[in-house]
Design a protein around this motif. Structure first.
Motif, PDB file in Angstrom:
ATOM      1  N   THR A 151       4.871   3.302  23.308  1.00  0.00           N
ATOM      2  CA  THR A 151       4.594   4.741  23.401  1.00  0.00           C
ATOM      3  C   THR A 151       3.103   4.972  23.599  1.00  0.00           C
ATOM      4  O   THR A 151       2.264   4.185  23.164  1.00  0.00           O
ATOM      5  CB  THR A 151       5.071   5.455  22.131  1.00  0.00           C
ATOM      6  N   GLY A 152       2.778   6.070  24.245  1.00  0.00           N
ATOM      7  CA  GLY A 152       1.377   6.420  24.461  1.00  0.00           C
ATOM      8  C   GLY A 152       0.761   5.646  25.607  1.00  0.00           C
ATOM      9  O   GLY A 152       1.440   5.269  26.566  1.00  0.00           O
ATOM     10  N   ASN A 153      -0.517   5.416  25.525  1.00  0.00           N
ATOM     11  CA  ASN A 153      -1.266   4.725  26.574  1.00  0.00           C
ATOM     12  C   ASN A 153      -1.059   3.223  26.406  1.00  0.00           C
ATOM     13  O   ASN A 153      -1.849   2.526  25.774  1.00  0.00           O
ATOM     14  CB  ASN A 153      -2.740   5.100  26.484  1.00  0.00           C
ATOM     15  N   GLY A 168       0.813  -1.219   0.000  1.00  0.00           N
ATOM     16  CA  GLY A 168       0.000   0.000   0.000  1.00  0.00           C
ATOM     17  C   GLY A 168       0.837   1.255   0.000  1.00  0.00           C
ATOM     18  O   GLY A 168       2.013   1.244  -0.363  1.00  0.00           O
ATOM     19  N   VAL A 169       0.210   2.356   0.408  1.00  0.00           N
ATOM     20  CA  VAL A 169       0.836   3.676   0.433  1.00  0.00           C
ATOM     21  C   VAL A 169       0.670   4.276   1.831  1.00  0.00           C
ATOM     22  O   VAL A 169      -0.435   4.218   2.404  1.00  0.00           O
ATOM     23  CB  VAL A 169       0.193   4.609  -0.623  1.00  0.00           C
ATOM     24  N   ILE A 170       1.743   4.844   2.372  1.00  0.00           N
ATOM     25  CA  ILE A 170       1.661   5.489   3.684  1.00  0.00           C
ATOM     26  C   ILE A 170       0.684   6.661   3.606  1.00  0.00           C
ATOM     27  O   ILE A 170       0.837   7.564   2.776  1.00  0.00           O
ATOM     28  CB  ILE A 170       3.037   6.006   4.140  1.00  0.00           C
ATOM     29  N   SER A 171      -0.352   6.635   4.456  1.00  0.00           N
ATOM     30  CA  SER A 171      -1.354   7.701   4.435  1.00  0.00           C
ATOM     31  C   SER A 171      -1.283   8.586   5.676  1.00  0.00           C
ATOM     32  O   SER A 171      -1.894   9.666   5.697  1.00  0.00           O
ATOM     33  CB  SER A 171      -2.764   7.098   4.326  1.00  0.00           C
ATOM     34  N   GLY A 172      -0.541   8.157   6.694  1.00  0.00           N
ATOM     35  CA  GLY A 172      -0.429   8.980   7.903  1.00  0.00           C
ATOM     36  C   GLY A 172       0.750   8.566   8.763  1.00  0.00           C
ATOM     37  O   GLY A 172       1.038   7.373   8.913  1.00  0.00           O
ATOM     38  N   ILE A 173       1.461   9.578   9.305  1.00  0.00           N
ATOM     39  CA  ILE A 173       2.524   9.371  10.291  1.00  0.00           C
ATOM     40  C   ILE A 173       2.298  10.427  11.364  1.00  0.00           C
ATOM     41  O   ILE A 173       2.434  11.620  11.091  1.00  0.00           O
ATOM     42  CB  ILE A 173       3.926   9.544   9.665  1.00  0.00           C
ATOM     43  N   TYR A 174       1.933  10.012  12.561  1.00  0.00           N
ATOM     44  CA  TYR A 174       1.579  11.016  13.564  1.00  0.00           C
ATOM     45  C   TYR A 174       1.728  10.458  14.971  1.00  0.00           C
ATOM     46  O   TYR A 174       1.895   9.245  15.169  1.00  0.00           O
ATOM     47  CB  TYR A 174       0.144  11.507  13.336  1.00  0.00           C
ATOM     48  N   THR A 175       1.667  11.346  15.938  1.00  0.00           N
ATOM     49  CA  THR A 175       1.653  10.984  17.363  1.00  0.00           C
ATOM     50  C   THR A 175       0.286  11.344  17.913  1.00  0.00           C
ATOM     51  O   THR A 175      -0.171  12.489  17.768  1.00  0.00           O
ATOM     52  CB  THR A 175       2.741  11.749  18.136  1.00  0.00           C
ATOM     53  N   ASP A 176      -0.386  10.358  18.516  1.00  0.00           N
ATOM     54  CA  ASP A 176      -1.740  10.628  18.991  1.00  0.00           C
ATOM     55  C   ASP A 176      -1.688  11.438  20.290  1.00  0.00           C
ATOM     56  O   ASP A 176      -0.604  11.659  20.860  1.00  0.00           O
ATOM     57  CB  ASP A 176      -2.518   9.314  19.166  1.00  0.00           C
ATOM     58  N   PRO A 177      -2.823  11.930  20.804  1.00  0.00           N
ATOM     59  CA  PRO A 177      -2.838  12.782  21.998  1.00  0.00           C
ATOM     60  C   PRO A 177      -2.186  12.145  23.231  1.00  0.00           C
ATOM     61  O   PRO A 177      -1.718  12.866  24.123  1.00  0.00           O
ATOM     62  CB  PRO A 177      -4.328  13.031  22.226  1.00  0.00           C
ATOM     63  N   ALA A 178      -2.151  10.793  23.280  1.00  0.00           N
ATOM     64  CA  ALA A 178      -1.542  10.125  24.438  1.00  0.00           C
ATOM     65  C   ALA A 178      -0.047   9.909  24.245  1.00  0.00           C
ATOM     66  O   ALA A 178       0.630   9.436  25.158  1.00  0.00           O
ATOM     67  CB  ALA A 178      -2.226   8.786  24.683  1.00  0.00           C
ATOM     68  N   GLY A 179       0.461  10.276  23.073  1.00  0.00           N
ATOM     69  CA  GLY A 179       1.895  10.144  22.818  1.00  0.00           C
ATOM     70  C   GLY A 179       2.306   8.901  22.051  1.00  0.00           C
ATOM     71  O   GLY A 179       3.508   8.642  21.895  1.00  0.00           O
ATOM     72  N   ALA A 180       1.352   8.120  21.552  1.00  0.00           N
ATOM     73  CA  ALA A 180       1.688   6.922  20.787  1.00  0.00           C
ATOM     74  C   ALA A 180       2.110   7.296  19.372  1.00  0.00           C
ATOM     75  O   ALA A 180       1.460   8.108  18.715  1.00  0.00           O
ATOM     76  CB  ALA A 180       0.490   5.981  20.742  1.00  0.00           C
ATOM     77  N   ARG A 181       3.193   6.684  18.913  1.00  0.00           N
ATOM     78  CA  ARG A 181       3.618   6.869  17.526  1.00  0.00           C
ATOM     79  C   ARG A 181       2.805   5.930  16.641  1.00  0.00           C
ATOM     80  O   ARG A 181       2.722   4.729  16.906  1.00  0.00           O
ATOM     81  CB  ARG A 181       5.111   6.593  17.376  1.00  0.00           C
ATOM     82  N   VAL A 182       2.228   6.510  15.591  1.00  0.00           N
ATOM     83  CA  VAL A 182       1.281   5.766  14.758  1.00  0.00           C
ATOM     84  C   VAL A 182       1.632   5.923  13.284  1.00  0.00           C
ATOM     85  O   VAL A 182       2.070   6.999  12.854  1.00  0.00           O
ATOM     86  CB  VAL A 182      -0.176   6.254  14.996  1.00  0.00           C
ATOM     87  N   VAL A 183       1.426   4.845  12.534  1.00  0.00           N
ATOM     88  CA  VAL A 183       1.536   4.870  11.066  1.00  0.00           C
ATOM     89  C   VAL A 183       0.257   4.275  10.504  1.00  0.00           C
ATOM     90  O   VAL A 183      -0.268   3.275  11.021  1.00  0.00           O
ATOM     91  CB  VAL A 183       2.747   4.050  10.570  1.00  0.00           C
ATOM     92  N   THR A 184      -0.277   4.869   9.452  1.00  0.00           N
ATOM     93  CA  THR A 184      -1.433   4.302   8.755  1.00  0.00           C
ATOM     94  C   THR A 184      -1.054   4.074   7.296  1.00  0.00           C
ATOM     95  O   THR A 184      -0.282   4.842   6.703  1.00  0.00           O
ATOM     96  CB  THR A 184      -2.677   5.207   8.832  1.00  0.00           C
ATOM     97  N   ILE A 185      -1.613   3.021   6.727  1.00  0.00           N
ATOM     98  CA  ILE A 185      -1.318   2.657   5.336  1.00  0.00           C
ATOM     99  C   ILE A 185      -2.626   2.451   4.593  1.00  0.00           C
ATOM    100  O   ILE A 185      -3.557   1.797   5.103  1.00  0.00           O
ATOM    101  CB  ILE A 185      -0.466   1.381   5.267  1.00  0.00           C
ATOM    102  N   LEU A 186      -2.713   2.990   3.389  1.00  0.00           N
ATOM    103  CA  LEU A 186      -3.879   2.818   2.527  1.00  0.00           C
ATOM    104  C   LEU A 186      -3.607   1.683   1.546  1.00  0.00           C
ATOM    105  O   LEU A 186      -2.573   1.669   0.876  1.00  0.00           O
ATOM    106  CB  LEU A 186      -4.177   4.109   1.770  1.00  0.00           C
ATOM    107  N   HIS A 244      -0.608  -2.315  18.388  1.00  0.00           N
ATOM    108  CA  HIS A 244      -2.058  -2.180  18.283  1.00  0.00           C
ATOM    109  C   HIS A 244      -2.355  -1.995  16.801  1.00  0.00           C
ATOM    110  O   HIS A 244      -1.983  -0.983  16.210  1.00  0.00           O
ATOM    111  CB  HIS A 244      -2.515  -0.960  19.093  1.00  0.00           C
ATOM    112  N   ILE A 245      -3.024  -2.989  16.186  1.00  0.00           N
ATOM    113  CA  ILE A 245      -3.277  -2.903  14.752  1.00  0.00           C
ATOM    114  C   ILE A 245      -4.758  -3.033  14.463  1.00  0.00           C
ATOM    115  O   ILE A 245      -5.424  -3.979  14.900  1.00  0.00           O
ATOM    116  CB  ILE A 245      -2.488  -3.966  13.961  1.00  0.00           C
ATOM    117  N   ALA A 246      -5.254  -2.021  13.734  1.00  0.00           N
ATOM    118  CA  ALA A 246      -6.666  -2.008  13.330  1.00  0.00           C
ATOM    119  C   ALA A 246      -6.731  -1.960  11.808  1.00  0.00           C
ATOM    120  O   ALA A 246      -5.904  -1.330  11.154  1.00  0.00           O
ATOM    121  CB  ALA A 246      -7.382  -0.810  13.924  1.00  0.00           C
TER     122      ALA A 246
END
Length: 267
Positions: free
Chosen positions: A208-210, A150-168, A217-219
């Motif tokens: 990282t984060g909560n 896929g393609v990287i659609s998001g790289i961010y840190t959520d409000p609790a401080g977790a480093r997150v990557v999303t892929i489309l 954590h994968i959704a």
């Protein structure tokens, strides 16, 4: 007086004889019913269809099945005939392709994969947590991989401080988003819009984060997160709402597309 005595004696003898005779008959009758192993009914042939008919007739008309069998009166009663084909072959059925594979000119290759090389599930999807939590014996040194190309659609840190990557992912015309949270570090050279394959690490497992310990954590959901044209998942609020809606519809994310065992040592 002797005559009367003789008559009484004769009557007693007769009554005693009759009593002994009746007792003898009774004992024989007892043996007949008790020692039933000595009395067997032998037969050479029984028509199984006649037995079935007699049985059904007994149930429907309250008649005796034994009477039907011995008399041969098996013509009454409602019988349902079931016929089976004796020739011909089964029809070929065209089954839909498994969603986890993609046909090529040579061999089918797997589309969806597990996100870690070594892992075990610590939490399964449920309402309020529509994702898999996956840990590893390697903890912070476990690489995290895309579950599909896929393609990287998001790289961010959520409000609790977790480093997150999303892929489309765009698979057979359907858009999916996979979300990877709690990463300890991002892979170098990662940016939104970068194409990635199932063999490209996007970072390392973290806490990282909560988080109560190192895990992923994968959704996964069938929508395009951060796409303003997607009415369900244009933002994170919509994404979390949509995940729970799909979960209530028995869509369990990654587990719908690939078998997720309790633990594994290979993708």
């Amino acid at each position: 007086m002797n005559t009367n005595f003789f008559i009484i004696k004769s009557k007693c003898i007769i009554l005693l004889s009759i009593a002994l005779f009746l007792i003898s008959i009774g004992l024989q009758t007892k043996d007949l019913f008790i020692n039933d192993s000595d009395y067997k009914i032998e037969y050479e042939y029984v028509n199984i269809k006649d037995m079935a008919q007699a049985s059904i007739k007994t149930k429907e008309n309250k008649t005796s099945i034994l009477n039907d069998l011995f008399t041969g009166n098996t013509t009454s009663g409602k019988i349902t005939e079931v016929s089976f084909p004796t020739t011909g072959s089964a029809e070929e059925v065209s089954l839909p392709a498994i969603s986890n594979t993609e046909a090529t000119s040579t061999v089918q290759r797997q589309i969806w994969r597990l996100p870690t090389e070594v892992g075990f599930v610590t939490q399964y999807p449920h309402y309020g947590h529509p994702a898999y939590d996956i840990s590893s014996s390697r903890t912070y040194s476990e690489n995290i991989f895309p579950v599909a190309n896929g393609v990287i659609s998001g790289i961010y840190t959520d409000p609790a401080g977790a480093r997150v990557v999303t892929i489309l992912h765009n698979i057979n015309g359907v858009k999916y988003t996979s979300q990877y949270a709690h990463l300890s570090v991002y892979a170098s050279g990662l940016y939104v819009g970068k194409e990635v394959t199932v063999n490209d690490s996007i970072g390392l497992m973290g806490s990282t984060g909560n988080s109560t310990g190192p895990h992923l954590h994968i959704a996964v959901a069938d929508c395009a997160l951060f796409d303003k044209n997607d009415a369900n998942c244009s933002n994170l609020n919509g994404w979390f709402r949509y995940l729970n809606i799909r979960l209530s519809q028995n869509y369990y994310g990654l587990g719908v597309h690939v078998y997720v065992p309790g633990s594994w040592n290979s993708r």
